[in-house]
Design a protein around this motif. Structure first.
Motif, PDB file in Angstrom:
ATOM      1  N   LEU A  49       9.055  -1.742   0.130  1.00  0.00           N
ATOM      2  CA  LEU A  49       7.884  -1.074  -0.429  1.00  0.00           C
ATOM      3  C   LEU A  49       6.946  -2.063  -1.095  1.00  0.00           C
ATOM      4  O   LEU A  49       5.728  -1.880  -1.099  1.00  0.00           O
ATOM      5  CB  LEU A  49       8.317   0.004  -1.429  1.00  0.00           C
ATOM      6  CG  LEU A  49       9.021   1.221  -0.828  1.00  0.00           C
ATOM      7  CD1 LEU A  49       9.464   2.174  -1.934  1.00  0.00           C
ATOM      8  CD2 LEU A  49       8.103   1.947   0.148  1.00  0.00           C
ATOM      9  N   THR A  50       7.517  -3.121  -1.659  1.00  0.00           N
ATOM     10  CA  THR A  50       6.674  -4.167  -2.251  1.00  0.00           C
ATOM     11  C   THR A  50       5.809  -4.823  -1.180  1.00  0.00           C
ATOM     12  O   THR A  50       4.601  -5.017  -1.358  1.00  0.00           O
ATOM     13  CB  THR A  50       7.553  -5.226  -2.942  1.00  0.00           C
ATOM     14  OG1 THR A  50       8.284  -4.612  -4.009  1.00  0.00           O
ATOM     15  CG2 THR A  50       6.691  -6.349  -3.498  1.00  0.00           C
ATOM     16  N   VAL A  51       6.432  -5.145  -0.054  1.00  0.00           N
ATOM     17  CA  VAL A  51       5.693  -5.791   1.043  1.00  0.00           C
ATOM     18  C   VAL A  51       4.592  -4.883   1.577  1.00  0.00           C
ATOM     19  O   VAL A  51       3.437  -5.298   1.740  1.00  0.00           O
ATOM     20  CB  VAL A  51       6.663  -6.201   2.172  1.00  0.00           C
ATOM     21  CG1 VAL A  51       5.883  -6.734   3.374  1.00  0.00           C
ATOM     22  CG2 VAL A  51       7.645  -7.247   1.675  1.00  0.00           C
ATOM     23  N   THR A  52       4.947  -3.626   1.865  1.00  0.00           N
ATOM     24  CA  THR A  52       3.953  -2.717   2.435  1.00  0.00           C
ATOM     25  C   THR A  52       2.859  -2.369   1.419  1.00  0.00           C
ATOM     26  O   THR A  52       1.702  -2.205   1.794  1.00  0.00           O
ATOM     27  CB  THR A  52       4.617  -1.423   2.931  1.00  0.00           C
ATOM     28  OG1 THR A  52       5.409  -0.848   1.881  1.00  0.00           O
ATOM     29  CG2 THR A  52       5.513  -1.704   4.123  1.00  0.00           C
ATOM     30  N   SER A  53       3.210  -2.301   0.135  1.00  0.00           N
ATOM     31  CA  SER A  53       2.205  -2.010  -0.892  1.00  0.00           C
ATOM     32  C   SER A  53       1.177  -3.131  -0.987  1.00  0.00           C
ATOM     33  O   SER A  53      -0.023  -2.880  -1.120  1.00  0.00           O
ATOM     34  CB  SER A  53       2.870  -1.806  -2.256  1.00  0.00           C
ATOM     35  OG  SER A  53       3.725  -0.700  -2.245  1.00  0.00           O
ATOM     36  N   VAL A  54       1.657  -4.365  -0.924  1.00  0.00           N
ATOM     37  CA  VAL A  54       0.744  -5.511  -0.956  1.00  0.00           C
ATOM     38  C   VAL A  54      -0.173  -5.484   0.262  1.00  0.00           C
ATOM     39  O   VAL A  54      -1.387  -5.732   0.165  1.00  0.00           O
ATOM     40  CB  VAL A  54       1.539  -6.832  -1.017  1.00  0.00           C
ATOM     41  CG1 VAL A  54       0.610  -8.022  -0.815  1.00  0.00           C
ATOM     42  CG2 VAL A  54       2.262  -6.951  -2.353  1.00  0.00           C
ATOM     43  N   LEU A  55       0.394  -5.176   1.435  1.00  0.00           N
ATOM     44  CA  LEU A  55      -0.411  -5.108   2.659  1.00  0.00           C
ATOM     45  C   LEU A  55      -1.478  -4.021   2.545  1.00  0.00           C
ATOM     46  O   LEU A  55      -2.641  -4.228   2.921  1.00  0.00           O
ATOM     47  CB  LEU A  55       0.496  -4.841   3.859  1.00  0.00           C
ATOM     48  CG  LEU A  55      -0.193  -4.703   5.218  1.00  0.00           C
ATOM     49  CD1 LEU A  55      -1.005  -5.944   5.538  1.00  0.00           C
ATOM     50  CD2 LEU A  55       0.837  -4.443   6.311  1.00  0.00           C
ATOM     51  N   ILE A  56      -1.108  -2.857   2.025  1.00  0.00           N
ATOM     52  CA  ILE A  56      -2.066  -1.769   1.864  1.00  0.00           C
ATOM     53  C   ILE A  56      -3.183  -2.170   0.912  1.00  0.00           C
ATOM     54  O   ILE A  56      -4.372  -1.935   1.172  1.00  0.00           O
ATOM     55  CB  ILE A  56      -1.359  -0.497   1.350  1.00  0.00           C
ATOM     56  CG1 ILE A  56      -0.421   0.061   2.427  1.00  0.00           C
ATOM     57  CG2 ILE A  56      -2.369   0.574   0.955  1.00  0.00           C
ATOM     58  CD1 ILE A  56       0.500   1.152   1.926  1.00  0.00           C
ATOM     59  N   ALA A  57      -2.806  -2.785  -0.213  1.00  0.00           N
ATOM     60  CA  ALA A  57      -3.811  -3.192  -1.201  1.00  0.00           C
ATOM     61  C   ALA A  57      -4.753  -4.248  -0.631  1.00  0.00           C
ATOM     62  O   ALA A  57      -5.969  -4.190  -0.851  1.00  0.00           O
ATOM     63  CB  ALA A  57      -3.115  -3.710  -2.453  1.00  0.00           C
ATOM     64  N   LEU A  58      -4.216  -5.217   0.098  1.00  0.00           N
ATOM     65  CA  LEU A  58      -5.060  -6.259   0.678  1.00  0.00           C
ATOM     66  C   LEU A  58      -6.008  -5.691   1.727  1.00  0.00           C
ATOM     67  O   LEU A  58      -7.185  -6.067   1.797  1.00  0.00           O
ATOM     68  CB  LEU A  58      -4.188  -7.353   1.308  1.00  0.00           C
ATOM     69  CG  LEU A  58      -3.402  -8.239   0.340  1.00  0.00           C
ATOM     70  CD1 LEU A  58      -2.516  -9.213   1.110  1.00  0.00           C
ATOM     71  CD2 LEU A  58      -4.337  -8.999  -0.583  1.00  0.00           C
ATOM     72  N   SER A  59      -5.502  -4.786   2.563  1.00  0.00           N
ATOM     73  CA  SER A  59      -6.334  -4.218   3.622  1.00  0.00           C
ATOM     74  C   SER A  59      -7.441  -3.345   3.039  1.00  0.00           C
ATOM     75  O   SER A  59      -8.545  -3.276   3.584  1.00  0.00           O
ATOM     76  CB  SER A  59      -5.483  -3.411   4.599  1.00  0.00           C
ATOM     77  OG  SER A  59      -4.890  -2.303   3.951  1.00  0.00           O
ATOM     78  N   ALA A  60      -7.143  -2.663   1.926  1.00  0.00           N
ATOM     79  CA  ALA A  60      -8.131  -1.776   1.304  1.00  0.00           C
ATOM     80  C   ALA A  60      -8.963  -2.491   0.237  1.00  0.00           C
ATOM     81  O   ALA A  60      -9.866  -1.884  -0.336  1.00  0.00           O
ATOM     82  CB  ALA A  60      -7.433  -0.579   0.681  1.00  0.00           C
ATOM     83  N   ARG A  61      -8.634  -3.777  -0.040  1.00  0.00           N
ATOM     84  CA  ARG A  61      -9.321  -4.559  -1.077  1.00  0.00           C
ATOM     85  C   ARG A  61      -9.242  -3.869  -2.445  1.00  0.00           C
ATOM     86  O   ARG A  61     -10.231  -3.778  -3.178  1.00  0.00           O
ATOM     87  CB  ARG A  61     -10.783  -4.819  -0.695  1.00  0.00           C
ATOM     88  CG  ARG A  61     -10.957  -5.706   0.530  1.00  0.00           C
ATOM     89  CD  ARG A  61     -12.427  -5.896   0.871  1.00  0.00           C
ATOM     90  NE  ARG A  61     -12.624  -6.889   1.897  1.00  0.00           N
ATOM     91  CZ  ARG A  61     -12.546  -6.673   3.196  1.00  0.00           C
ATOM     92  NH1 ARG A  61     -12.246  -5.459   3.613  1.00  0.00           N
ATOM     93  NH2 ARG A  61     -12.751  -7.635   4.073  1.00  0.00           N
ATOM     94  N   THR A  62      -8.060  -3.379  -2.769  1.00  0.00           N
ATOM     95  CA  THR A  62      -7.837  -2.732  -4.053  1.00  0.00           C
ATOM     96  C   THR A  62      -6.822  -3.541  -4.856  1.00  0.00           C
ATOM     97  O   THR A  62      -6.319  -4.569  -4.402  1.00  0.00           O
ATOM     98  CB  THR A  62      -7.318  -1.292  -3.868  1.00  0.00           C
ATOM     99  OG1 THR A  62      -6.107  -1.325  -3.090  1.00  0.00           O
ATOM    100  CG2 THR A  62      -8.336  -0.442  -3.140  1.00  0.00           C
ATOM    101  N   SER A  63      -6.504  -3.050  -6.033  1.00  0.00           N
ATOM    102  CA  SER A  63      -5.614  -3.762  -6.944  1.00  0.00           C
ATOM    103  C   SER A  63      -4.177  -3.762  -6.422  1.00  0.00           C
ATOM    104  O   SER A  63      -3.606  -2.702  -6.172  1.00  0.00           O
ATOM    105  CB  SER A  63      -5.671  -3.107  -8.333  1.00  0.00           C
ATOM    106  OG  SER A  63      -4.649  -3.594  -9.152  1.00  0.00           O
ATOM    107  N   VAL A  64      -3.599  -4.956  -6.291  1.00  0.00           N
ATOM    108  CA  VAL A  64      -2.209  -5.059  -5.859  1.00  0.00           C
ATOM    109  C   VAL A  64      -1.252  -4.485  -6.902  1.00  0.00           C
ATOM    110  O   VAL A  64      -0.346  -3.708  -6.554  1.00  0.00           O
ATOM    111  CB  VAL A  64      -1.853  -6.525  -5.522  1.00  0.00           C
ATOM    112  CG1 VAL A  64      -0.346  -6.674  -5.270  1.00  0.00           C
ATOM    113  CG2 VAL A  64      -2.627  -6.995  -4.298  1.00  0.00           C
TER     114      VAL A  64
END
Length: 221
Positions: free
Chosen positions: A180-195
Motif C-alpha cells: 500500500l505504501t508503494v501504490t500510495s506513492v504512485l497514486i500521489a505522484l501521478s495525481a501531483r498531490t501530497s505523498v
C-alpha cells in the motif's frame, strides 16, 4: 510525460490498492477465526478470482454505459444540427465569447469550425468530447482493471505461500502495508498531490480493514 504521471498508472495503482486491501481483509478475517493454511489458500484464491471478475464486470458496465450515453449525445447533436444549425452555431460562438474572444471573431471561428465538422465542434465545445470513445475501450478498460485487481491480490497470496503458518497473518499484514505504501506513492505522484496525505489515507484504510476483519474472525469463531 513520465509514465507514473499518466492516468493509466494512477488507475492501475488505485485498482491494485483495492485488490491488496480486499484480499488481505479476507485472509486476516479467516486467520482470526483460526483457519488452516489450506483454508487460507482457498480463501485468497477465491478473493483473487472473485475480485478480478467483479472488477472486470463493474468497469465494463461503467465504460459501456458511458459510451452509450456518449453515442446518444452524438446522435442528438447531429439531429439538432440537421434540423436547425443556426442555434448550435450561436451557442458555439457564445462559447468563445465567454472565453474572451470578440463577437465578430467568435462568429467567424464558429462558422469555420461548423463548415469543417459541425458535430465535432459542438461536442468539444459544449460537452468536452474531443474524440468519441472507441468500441474496444470498455473491454480493454475492464481487462486492465481486472489485471490490476489480480496484481494487488497476488501479494498477500504470495506472502501466504512464503511464510510458515505461525507467522502468516503478520507476514500478510506487513506485506500489505509495504504494498500500500508503494501504490500510495504512485497514486500521489501521478495525481501531483501530497505523498504523506496519500499514505495516511490509504494505509489507514488498509489497517482498519485488516483490523476489523481479524476482529470479526476472533469474535464470530
Amino acid at each position: 510525460m513520465r509514465w507514473y504521471r499518466s492516468d493509466a498508472a494512477r488507475d492501475f495503482a488505485v485498482a491494485a490498492n483495492d485488490g491488496i486491501i480486499g484480499t488481505a481483509g479476507v485472509l486476516l478475517g479467516f486467520a482470526g477465526a483460526g483457519a488452516s493454511s489450506t483454508t487460507l489458500l482457498v480463501a485468497s484464491l477465491s478473493a483473487l478470482v472473485a475480485g478480478s471478475v467483479a472488477g472486470f464486470g463493474a468497469k465494463y458496465a461503467e465504460l459501456a454505459a458511458e459510451r452509450d450515453a456518449e453515442r446518444a449525445l452524438i446522435a442528438e447533436t447531429a439531429h439538432d444540427i440537421r434540423e436547425d444549425a443556426s442555434d448550435d452555431l450561436d451557442d458555439l460562438a457564445a462559447h468563445f465569447v465567454e472565453r474572451g474572444v470578440s463577437r465578430d471573431l467568435a462568429r467567424g471561428v464558429a462558422q469555420q469550425m461548423h463548415a469543417h465538422d459541425a458535430v465535432g465542434a459542438q461536442l468539444e465545445a459544449e460537452h468536452g468530447i474531443d474524440e468519441p470513445m472507441p468500441r474496444s475501450r470498455p473491454v480493454l478498460g475492464a481487462l486492465g482493471n481486472a489485471a490490476a485487481l489480480a496484481t494487488g491480490s497476488l501479494l498477500p497470496l504470495l506472502m501466504l505461500l512464503a511464510y510458515p503458518a505461525a507467522w502468516e497473518e503478520w507476514a500478510v499484514a506487513a506485506a500489505t502495508l509495504i504494498s500500500l505504501t508503494v501504490t500510495s506513492v504512485l497514486i500521489a505522484l501521478s495525481a501531483r498531490t501530497s505523498v504523506p496525505r496519500a499514505l495516511r489515507r490509504t494505509i489507514g484504510i488498509g489497517v482498519a480493514t485488516m483490523g476489523l476483519s481479524y476482529l470479526v474472525g476472533l469474535v464470530v469463531f
